[in-house]
Design an enzyme around this catalytic site. Structure first.
Site, PDB file in Angstrom:
ATOM      1  N   TRP A  10       0.827  -1.227   0.000  1.00  0.00           N
ATOM      2  CA  TRP A  10       0.000   0.000   0.000  1.00  0.00           C
ATOM      3  C   TRP A  10       0.855   1.269   0.000  1.00  0.00           C
ATOM      4  O   TRP A  10       0.329   2.371  -0.108  1.00  0.00           O
ATOM      5  CB  TRP A  10      -0.944   0.005   1.217  1.00  0.00           C
ATOM      6  CG  TRP A  10      -1.971  -1.094   1.206  1.00  0.00           C
ATOM      7  CD1 TRP A  10      -2.173  -2.025   0.211  1.00  0.00           C
ATOM      8  CD2 TRP A  10      -2.942  -1.392   2.221  1.00  0.00           C
ATOM      9  NE1 TRP A  10      -3.195  -2.873   0.557  1.00  0.00           N
ATOM     10  CE2 TRP A  10      -3.691  -2.512   1.787  1.00  0.00           C
ATOM     11  CE3 TRP A  10      -3.249  -0.834   3.460  1.00  0.00           C
ATOM     12  CZ2 TRP A  10      -4.727  -3.076   2.540  1.00  0.00           C
ATOM     13  CZ3 TRP A  10      -4.273  -1.384   4.221  1.00  0.00           C
ATOM     14  CH2 TRP A  10      -5.007  -2.493   3.761  1.00  0.00           C
ATOM     15  N   LYS A  11       2.150   1.113   0.175  1.00  0.00           N
ATOM     16  CA  LYS A  11       3.072   2.260   0.201  1.00  0.00           C
ATOM     17  C   LYS A  11       2.559   3.334   1.177  1.00  0.00           C
ATOM     18  O   LYS A  11       1.968   2.991   2.189  1.00  0.00           O
ATOM     19  CB  LYS A  11       3.290   2.796  -1.224  1.00  0.00           C
ATOM     20  CG  LYS A  11       3.753   1.680  -2.177  1.00  0.00           C
ATOM     21  CD  LYS A  11       4.275   2.174  -3.487  1.00  0.00           C
ATOM     22  CE  LYS A  11       4.718   0.966  -4.332  1.00  0.00           C
ATOM     23  NZ  LYS A  11       5.317   1.371  -5.615  1.00  0.00           N
ATOM     24  N   HIS A  95      13.032  -2.365  -0.847  1.00  0.00           N
ATOM     25  CA  HIS A  95      12.213  -1.841  -1.956  1.00  0.00           C
ATOM     26  C   HIS A  95      12.998  -0.724  -2.655  1.00  0.00           C
ATOM     27  O   HIS A  95      13.697   0.052  -2.006  1.00  0.00           O
ATOM     28  CB  HIS A  95      10.876  -1.319  -1.427  1.00  0.00           C
ATOM     29  CG  HIS A  95       9.892  -1.042  -2.528  1.00  0.00           C
ATOM     30  ND1 HIS A  95       9.963   0.074  -3.316  1.00  0.00           N
ATOM     31  CD2 HIS A  95       8.844  -1.774  -3.004  1.00  0.00           C
ATOM     32  CE1 HIS A  95       8.985   0.028  -4.223  1.00  0.00           C
ATOM     33  NE2 HIS A  95       8.294  -1.080  -4.044  1.00  0.00           N
ATOM     34  N   GLY A 233       1.451  -2.822  -6.308  1.00  0.00           N
ATOM     35  CA  GLY A 233       1.368  -1.495  -5.705  1.00  0.00           C
ATOM     36  C   GLY A 233      -0.008  -0.903  -5.925  1.00  0.00           C
ATOM     37  O   GLY A 233      -0.992  -1.269  -5.282  1.00  0.00           O
ATOM     38  N   GLY A 234      -0.108   0.007  -6.873  1.00  0.00           N
ATOM     39  CA  GLY A 234      -1.334   0.769  -7.119  1.00  0.00           C
ATOM     40  C   GLY A 234      -2.605  -0.069  -7.170  1.00  0.00           C
ATOM     41  O   GLY A 234      -3.614   0.288  -6.548  1.00  0.00           O
TER      42      GLY A 234
HETATM   43  P1  13P Z   1       2.939  -0.685  -8.921  1.00  0.00           P
HETATM   44  O1  13P Z   1       2.150  -1.961  -8.967  1.00  0.00           O
HETATM   45  O2  13P Z   1       2.126   0.500  -8.527  1.00  0.00           O
HETATM   46  O3  13P Z   1       3.724  -0.478 -10.184  1.00  0.00           O
HETATM   47  O4  13P Z   1       4.030  -0.842  -7.747  1.00  0.00           O
HETATM   48  C1  13P Z   1       4.803  -1.982  -7.680  1.00  0.00           C
HETATM   49  C2  13P Z   1       5.549  -1.967  -6.389  1.00  0.00           C
HETATM   50  O5  13P Z   1       6.435  -1.166  -6.182  1.00  0.00           O
HETATM   51  C3  13P Z   1       5.162  -2.926  -5.356  1.00  0.00           C
HETATM   52  O6  13P Z   1       6.077  -2.966  -4.314  1.00  0.00           O
END
Ligand code: 13P
Length: 251
Positions: A10-11, A95, A233-234
């Site tokens: 989820w960053k 990461h 990610g997104g």
């Molecule tokens: P995205 O799927 O948004 O490109 O991000 C990938 C990611 O960095 C998962 O750790």
């Protein structure tokens, strides 16, 4: 047989309200029996996710961890013992956003990897090349060096209790995805590097692909022989889309 894993990073996203909504959506998903699912909320939302996902087949991990496993005087950091106590079972290590934007070195991330395992958490080691490096045909060298530094410092056996995520930096959050073959080539090289040290560890190690994975490209990516799932990610911020990726992994 390696179990497939679909993990959502989820960053630095989410509010209490949006996390509650996401948890409601995730709770409604049926996780296929051969798939492990995990989410990595911000530290602030880990407790909310663990409480909200109680009883669900969805593990919760952290996006970062302190270099030392025990509690202590280290302002702003979170120890792996605290994460384990909270109910986390995984932690992201290395990461590219931490390597590049925070300046995290191999030395630091190796300590974090070890700190995670010292408390029984599974590290998810992220590796990947930049666009410049890919264009210079240095991909395998760069990824090999990133993985090699951990093997050299901690030994090959640690990868019996870890996951590796190949995330090409140029594919993260850009909408550009490595083709299934590009990803497979790197995954095969990673597995060969592990196998050169220990065939059994290499055979059992789960290698995830990350970088603009969506429901639309997940089936093809997860169909490759050395791709054991994805780090998303997104698309993991939307329960419907994440659910569709989980279903793709179950096929
Ligand atoms: P995205 O799927 O948004 O490109 O991000 C990938 C990611 O960095 C998962 O750790």
């Amino acid at each position: 047989m390696r179990r497939t894993m679909v993990a959502g990073n989820w960053k630095m996203h989410g509010t209490r309200a949006s996390v509650a909504e996401l948890i409601t959506g995730l709770s409604a998903l049926t996780v296929p029996s051969g798939v492990d699912v995990a989410v990595f909320p911000s530290f602030l939302h880990i407790g909310q996710a663990i409480d909200g996902l109680k009883g669900q087949a969805i593990a919760v991990g952290a996006q970062n961890v302190a270099v030392q496993p025990e509690q202590g005087a280290l302002t702003g950091e979170v120890a792996s013992s605290q994460l384990a106590d909270a109910g986390c079972t995984l932690v992201l290590v290395g990461h590219s956003e931490r390597r590049q934007l925070i300046g995290e070195s191999d030395e630091v991330l190796i300590r974090k990897f070890a700190a995670a395992q010292a408390q029984g958490l599974t590290p998810v080691l992220c590796v990947g090349e930049t666009l410049e490096q890919r264009q210079a045909e240095q991909t395998l060298e760069v990824v090999g060096r990133q993985l090699g530094s951990v093997i050299e410092a901690l030994g090959i056996e640690v990868f019996a209790r870890a996951v590796i995520a190949y995330e090409p930096v140029w594919a993260i959050g850009t909408g550009l995805t490595a083709t299934p073959q590009q990803a497979q080539d790197v995954h095969a090289a990673i597995r060969a590097q592990l196998a050169a040290e220990n065939a059994e560890v290499a055979q059992g190690a789960r290698l995830l692909y990350g970088g603009s994975v969506k429901a639309a490209n997940a089936v093809e990516l997860f169909g490759m022989p050395d791709i054991d799932g994805g780090l998303i990610g997104g698309a993991s911020l939307n329960a419907d889309e994440f659910g569709a990726i989980i279903r793709a992994a179950g096929n």
